[in-house]
Design an enzyme around this catalytic site. Structure first.
Site, mmCIF file in Angstrom:
data_model
loop_
_atom_site.group_PDB
_atom_site.id
_atom_site.type_symbol
_atom_site.label_atom_id
_atom_site.label_comp_id
_atom_site.label_asym_id
_atom_site.label_seq_id
_atom_site.Cartn_x
_atom_site.Cartn_y
_atom_site.Cartn_z
ATOM 1 N N PRO A 140 0.020 11.892 -29.080
ATOM 2 C CA PRO A 140 0.258 12.142 -27.660
ATOM 3 C C PRO A 140 -0.884 11.512 -26.851
ATOM 4 O O PRO A 140 -2.048 11.912 -27.001
ATOM 5 C CB PRO A 140 0.236 13.671 -27.554
ATOM 6 C CG PRO A 140 0.489 14.159 -28.956
ATOM 7 C CD PRO A 140 -0.162 13.140 -29.841
ATOM 8 N N LEU A 141 -0.556 10.531 -26.044
ATOM 9 C CA LEU A 141 -1.555 9.756 -25.299
ATOM 10 C C LEU A 141 -1.524 10.208 -23.841
ATOM 11 O O LEU A 141 -0.558 9.948 -23.117
ATOM 12 C CB LEU A 141 -1.241 8.264 -25.418
ATOM 13 C CG LEU A 141 -2.298 7.262 -24.955
ATOM 14 C CD1 LEU A 141 -3.585 7.408 -25.766
ATOM 15 C CD2 LEU A 141 -1.768 5.842 -25.083
ATOM 16 N N SER A 142 -2.580 10.877 -23.408
ATOM 17 C CA SER A 142 -2.566 11.536 -22.098
ATOM 18 C C SER A 142 -3.110 10.691 -20.965
ATOM 19 O O SER A 142 -2.948 11.043 -19.798
ATOM 20 C CB SER A 142 -3.384 12.826 -22.178
ATOM 21 O OG SER A 142 -4.768 12.514 -22.342
ATOM 22 N N GLY A 143 -3.798 9.598 -21.301
ATOM 23 C CA GLY A 143 -4.470 8.828 -20.266
ATOM 24 C C GLY A 143 -5.907 9.273 -20.038
ATOM 25 O O GLY A 143 -6.586 8.783 -19.136
ATOM 26 N N GLY A 144 -6.394 10.207 -20.885
ATOM 27 C CA GLY A 144 -7.773 10.674 -20.797
ATOM 28 C C GLY A 144 -8.649 10.069 -21.881
ATOM 29 O O GLY A 144 -8.172 9.347 -22.761
ATOM 30 N N VAL A 145 -9.939 10.411 -21.841
ATOM 31 C CA VAL A 145 -10.915 9.813 -22.751
ATOM 32 C C VAL A 145 -10.644 10.189 -24.202
ATOM 33 O O VAL A 145 -10.715 9.352 -25.104
ATOM 34 C CB VAL A 145 -12.350 10.224 -22.343
ATOM 35 C CG1 VAL A 145 -13.347 9.876 -23.448
ATOM 36 C CG2 VAL A 145 -12.751 9.535 -21.045
ATOM 37 N N ASP A 146 -10.319 11.466 -24.454
ATOM 38 C CA ASP A 146 -10.210 11.924 -25.839
ATOM 39 C C ASP A 146 -9.053 11.266 -26.585
ATOM 40 O O ASP A 146 -9.228 10.748 -27.703
ATOM 41 C CB ASP A 146 -10.068 13.446 -25.871
ATOM 42 C CG ASP A 146 -11.330 14.150 -25.405
ATOM 43 O OD1 ASP A 146 -12.397 13.516 -25.442
ATOM 44 O OD2 ASP A 146 -11.247 15.320 -25.007
ATOM 45 N N SER A 147 -7.856 11.293 -26.017
ATOM 46 C CA SER A 147 -6.729 10.658 -26.712
ATOM 47 C C SER A 147 -6.916 9.142 -26.764
ATOM 48 O O SER A 147 -6.496 8.493 -27.729
ATOM 49 C CB SER A 147 -5.404 11.022 -26.051
ATOM 50 O OG SER A 147 -5.337 10.552 -24.724
ATOM 51 N N LYS A 169 -27.390 18.766 -63.404
ATOM 52 C CA LYS A 169 -28.026 18.819 -62.093
ATOM 53 C C LYS A 169 -28.878 20.081 -61.985
ATOM 54 O O LYS A 169 -28.460 21.165 -62.392
ATOM 55 C CB LYS A 169 -26.956 18.795 -61.000
ATOM 56 C CG LYS A 169 -27.484 18.608 -59.589
ATOM 57 C CD LYS A 169 -26.332 18.406 -58.597
ATOM 58 C CE LYS A 169 -26.819 18.162 -57.178
ATOM 59 N NZ LYS A 169 -25.684 17.952 -56.236
ATOM 60 N N CYS A 218 -28.131 13.565 -56.421
ATOM 61 C CA CYS A 218 -27.895 13.843 -55.000
ATOM 62 C C CYS A 218 -28.946 14.767 -54.375
ATOM 63 O O CYS A 218 -30.021 14.326 -53.994
ATOM 64 C CB CYS A 218 -26.492 14.419 -54.799
ATOM 65 S SG CYS A 218 -25.899 14.306 -53.079
#
Length: 706
Positions: free
Chosen positions: A355-362, A114, A175
């Site tokens: 951990p699922l918080s109920g927000g957009v990110d999780s 290369k 590449c």
């Protein structure tokens, strides 16, 4: 007279240092190429050892095992009667090079090192390799004894050389050389090389595929010729996902398109093309031909072998295709999902814990896992035996065949809503509904007992009990109380990841997933060692703006109505006391800026290389319709104050899927100090001086003409 050639390129899911697996995948790709009538096969960059070996390139073992794999390939009957082009590190005269090794029928034809190494962003090739800087020059490479015994050769050509067959000429790029201002394909094409090959180790970033395709089509549009691009595909051991996109182009058009995201470990593309189409295309461009008449010739290695067959009149040729691109939302649903799959099967864990918080990110992280389950079910349905074997191993059930993504999700994915006295019923309901709709095994728990126990220890030792601001406490107390909750969640996440399957009588442990987005990481809007601390993070390189669009996409694509209520709710950490049962804090109020502003700051800081003063100057014009110079100055200073105060958090940031050009990843992509003078006295003073000058100028108004 033969003039039609069938060539093959591929995308392989190689894994750093997995010499056995890499060897088998290379062999399989050659086998497929031969079965389709190809007489030349191109593979990805450094495919023998895997691209992402990093400092393992310094080890002699990496060189030794690469040579052993090359010997096994040379000795295999599968590699006979086809020109094979493989990638590996080679030590020549005590210098390590990133090389292409081209061989045919147990003879090495040439080794091409290369010449332009990638050394920016995530790439550090100059740390491990030296570029070959002698244009159009070769030396004799003395083969190791194990290869001499096999090939009956003592030396082979090593350097900037092209391969001349009986019917055409082939030249190599590797590449980065396609991306440089003076790519080798230009002069090679002018010197009569008709087939250019490019072996890549190119990783995914959102909206990057267009650039890659444009470079290839432009290369063959201006100069004519056939262009083959091979690439790695998958996660080979770190934050990057290599996104395939193998392709074959001719004279400015695409003739074969590989997938960008899939669970197939081996993908081979072939095309049958007419060399006379290249010759007539080139001959018509007089400006090109004038340049060609002056170009310095390349040394050629001649081989008594043809890519075409003598009687090919009735052989059908490939037709051009229109490249199909994914939307950014589709890229997010596919790229990180494939990355998670590779990480899961190669780590041999039993699934994921989030951990699922109920927000957009999780919710976005959860959707990516669900997308992965959909891809696995689809791959098994389409007959992918490797995926089936992997999933059976993961669930420890040899007769298992996944058919329903929700059922698979319940086996592989555990979600957990960790409530506190500051959590609202709304976030609890949103998390529960989403878990039900994707099918995850869902846990609801309260962290209050653990939080009170920790605070009780502090109170016992100090005689003090901190209070929230809402209850009369100081800002220090308020922040510490928020951080305790966040860190308790991290401890519980790892406890449940290790033992929740055990409690259900199932073998194995779970990988903990993080869900901090790139904007929050950039500003440091997270608690060090909270739930942002995880094993891996599928969304850590993605902006809040893109994540919201992705979640909306998932709501429609996967029919998940819970996502609509999540999108309509304000983003909140829920770490401070509720006000009359309602959320009292929002992310943007806490940060003092909007997520869209954060994305702008991030791109200017990293992509535009702007410090405080340059950023202020650029934003004066960008935000002139919505902000005064003083307001722009305050926003810039607020950003750099918080960014520099929190930069230390980047040193412990969870390894995240790399998808964005302004990622603050401290590991390799964004190398900065983590101890700053957060007052930025010199820089901020120059900003303030400019604000005063602009305000005085505005007060004076325009001068009357006399």
């Amino acid at each position: 007279m033969g003039r039609k050639v069938t060539v093959a390129t591929c995308a392989l899911n190689q894994w750093a240092l997995d010499f056995e697996g890499n060897f088998q995948r290379i062999l399989k790709s050659i086998q497929i190429a031969k079965a389709r009538g190809a007489r030349y096969r191109l593979g990805p960059e450094l495919e023998i050892c895997g691209y992402g070996c990093w400092d393992h390139y310094h080890e002699s073992d990496t060189l030794l095992h690469s040579l052993q794999v090359l010997a096994a390939l040379l000795d295999s009957s599968v590699t006979q009667d086809i020109i094979c082009d493989v990638g590996m590190p080679v030590m020549h005269r005590n210098v390590r090079y990133n090389c292409r090794v081209i061989f045919l029928n147990r003879k090495i034809l040439l080794i091409r090192p290369k010449m332009a190494l990638a050394n920016e962003g995530n790439y550090r090739e100059l740390r491990w390799f030296t570029p070959w800087s002698r244009s159009r020059q070769t030396e004799e490479y003395v083969l190791p004894r194990m290869l001499q015994d096999l090939t009956k050769q003592k030396t082979v050509p090593f350097g900037d050389v092209v391969l001349a067959t009986r019917d055409t000429c082939i030249g190599s790029e590797v590449c980065e050389e396609l991306w440089t201002p003076r790519s080798p394909h230009v002069d090679m094409g002018l010197d009569g090389v008709e087939i250019i090959t490019n072996a890549s180790g190119s990783h995914h970033m959102l909206r990057k595929a267009h650039t890659r395709v444009d470079l290839v089509t432009m290369a063959t549009s201006k100069n004519g010729g056939i262009y083959l691009l091979a690439n790695q595909k998958g996660c080979d051991g770190d934050r990057l996902y290599y996104d395939g996109c193998a392709m074959i182009a001719m004279n400015g058009s695409i003739f074969a398109q590989g997938t960008q995201f899939s669970l197939d470990d081996v993908e081979v593309l072939t095309a049958t093309l007419d060399l006379e189409d290249v010759r007539s295309y080139r001959a018509e461009i007089s400006s090109r031909n004038l340049e060609a008449s002056r170009v310095s010739p390349y040394p050629r290695v001649n081989v008594d072998f043809a890519l075409s067959v003598s009687e090919d009149l009735l052989e059908p040729v490939s037709e051009p295709v229109e490249w199909t691109y994914h939307s950014p939302e589709e890229e997010i649903s596919l790229g990180p999902a494939c990355w998670l799959w590779d990480f899961l099967r190669r780590s041999k864990q039993a699934g994921f814990f989030l951990p699922l918080s109920g927000g957009v990110d999780s919710a976005a992280s959860a959707c990516i896992v669900y997308s992965m389950c959909c891809l696995v079910c689809e791959a098994v349905k389409n007959g992918n035996q490797q995926v089936l074997a992997d999933i059976q191993s993961l669930v420890n059930e040899n007769s298992y065949t996944p058919q329903d993504p929700q059922e698979l999700c319940r086996r592989l994915f555990t979600t957990c809503y960790m409530a506190s006295e500051n959590s609202s019923q709304e976030t609890h309901s949103r998390a529960t509904e989403l878990a039900q709709q994707i099918g995850s095994y869902h846990i609801n728990l309260s962290i209050d007992t653990a939080v009170k126990a920790v605070l009780g220890i502090f109170s016992l030792v100090t005689g003090k009990f901190p209070r929230f601001s809402a209850h009369g406490g100081s800002s220090r107390e308020n922040l510490a109380l928020q951080n305790v909750q966040a860190r308790i969640r991290m401890v519980l996440a790892y406890l449940f990841a290790q033992l929740s399957l055990w409690s259900r009588g199932v073998q194995g442990g779970l990988l903990v997933l993080g869900s901090a987005n790139v904007d929050e990481s950039l500003l440091g809007y997270l608690t060090k060692y909270d739930c942002s601390s995880a094993d891996i993070n599928p969304i850590g390189g993605i902006s809040k703006t893109d994540l919201r669009a992705f979640v909306q996409f998932c709501a429609e694509r996967f029919q998940l109505p819970a996502l609509q209520t999540i999108l309509s709710a304000p983003a909140t950490a829920e770490l401070e006391p509720l006000a009359n049962g309602q959320v009292s804090q929002t992310d943007e109020e806490d940060m003092g800026m909007t997520y869209s502003e954060l994305s702008v700051f991030g791109r200017l800081r990293k992509v535009a290389k702007a410090g405080p003063y340059s950023m202020f100057c650029k934003l004066l014009n960008m935000w002139k319709d919505s902000c005064t110079p003083r307001q722009v100055a305050e926003k810039v200073k607020r950003f750099f104050l918080k960014y520099s105060m929190n930069r230390h958090k980047m040193t412990t940031l969870t390894p995240a899927y790399h998808a964005e050009s302004y990622s603050p990843d401290d590991n390799r992509f964004d190398l900065r100090p983590f101890l700053y003078n957060t007052a930025w006295p010199w820089q901020f003073r120059h900003i303030d001086d400019q604000v005063l000058q602009l305000e005085r100028k505005e007060q004076q108004g325009p001068k009357d003409c006399i």
